[in-house]
Write an enzyme that holds these catalytic residues in place. Sequence first.
Site, PDB file in Angstrom:
ATOM      1  N   ASP A  39      26.564  44.685   8.680  1.00  0.00           N
ATOM      2  CA  ASP A  39      27.406  44.017   7.880  1.00  0.00           C
ATOM      3  C   ASP A  39      26.923  44.334   6.307  1.00  0.00           C
ATOM      4  O   ASP A  39      25.855  44.736   6.125  1.00  0.00           O
ATOM      5  CB  ASP A  39      27.452  42.260   7.978  1.00  0.00           C
ATOM      6  N   LYS A  61      32.989  44.072   5.002  1.00  0.00           N
ATOM      7  CA  LYS A  61      33.973  44.414   4.025  1.00  0.00           C
ATOM      8  C   LYS A  61      33.396  44.418   2.824  1.00  0.00           C
ATOM      9  O   LYS A  61      32.590  44.357   2.167  1.00  0.00           O
ATOM     10  CB  LYS A  61      34.926  43.228   3.794  1.00  0.00           C
ATOM     11  N   MET A 177      28.824  29.103   3.046  1.00  0.00           N
ATOM     12  CA  MET A 177      30.060  29.683   2.378  1.00  0.00           C
ATOM     13  C   MET A 177      30.458  28.409   1.582  1.00  0.00           C
ATOM     14  O   MET A 177      31.529  27.920   1.642  1.00  0.00           O
ATOM     15  CB  MET A 177      31.044  30.243   3.289  1.00  0.00           C
TER      16      MET A 177
END
Length: 265
Positions: A39, A61, A177
């Site tokens: 990742d 991403k 998060m």
Amino acid sequence: MSMTITGKVYLVGAGPGDPELLTVRAHNLLRRADLVLHDDLNPPAILALAGPQAAVENVGKRCGKKGVAQEQINARMIEAARRGQEVVRLKSGDPGIFGRLAEEIDALEAAAIPYEVVPGITAGIAAAAAMSASLTDRRKTSRVILVSGHRATKGEPHEKTNWKALAAEDATLVIYMPGNNFAGLRDELLAAGLDTGTPAVLVSRAATPQQQHGSTTLGALDQLPTLESPAILLIGRSLAGVHQRLSAEILALALDETGARVSPL
Ligand code: SAH
């Protein structure tokens, strides 16, 4: 008679970013892997531990662009294992904490690929250590709650974090998060019954050279600086000592040593 050689997929936690916080098992697996699928959060210093034979691919991403779809990651792991490769699927922190481990296990099970889960130091634990904080304190807190500040599914009201069910005087909240709507979070947690004086510590890039932190109390949570991502928010009475220490440092310095401005309380 044809023989099928099947490789294996290792679902490996890489810890928060410091190579020294890898497990020895993670390090060994990296050294001998044929393929490393990682990742974005895994830093170059950790990827550099892969052996010269390893193909190292980022499946996270990049730069806010849409990442590689989960199905593609699953397909890549399965295809490589079927070719007999040893695959390290490297995830930040612990693979089983907000790491989509369950989905990858389901896919590997469905494809009958052998796999093993290798734990790692999760960000919340690393952040607490970096702040010299204890997440439990027998005098104050007896629970640690690892929670995502974000909804699992956007636009589904029932997926909203149920702070009322989580907030308690004797619990330390470790919020992954956490987003940047700290005013909204403060309102939710106050409405859930937490005290305005409850200490809150935000740690950005814990256990990396870029680590930054800010500390405040729940009533003033909206005044926390938004630090660089990834960041994690620790809230609870067991952070009282840390908050006091950080506030004292900040009063003495006006700016903390990392440059994060935090309003003295
Ligand atoms: N599996 C990971 C979590 C992945 S979810 C783990 O166990 O740590 C990603 C979130 O983890 C980020 O939004 C942030 O809240 C947190 N995170 C990951 N690495 C971090 C770090 N080095 N410092 C602070 N927070 C981190």
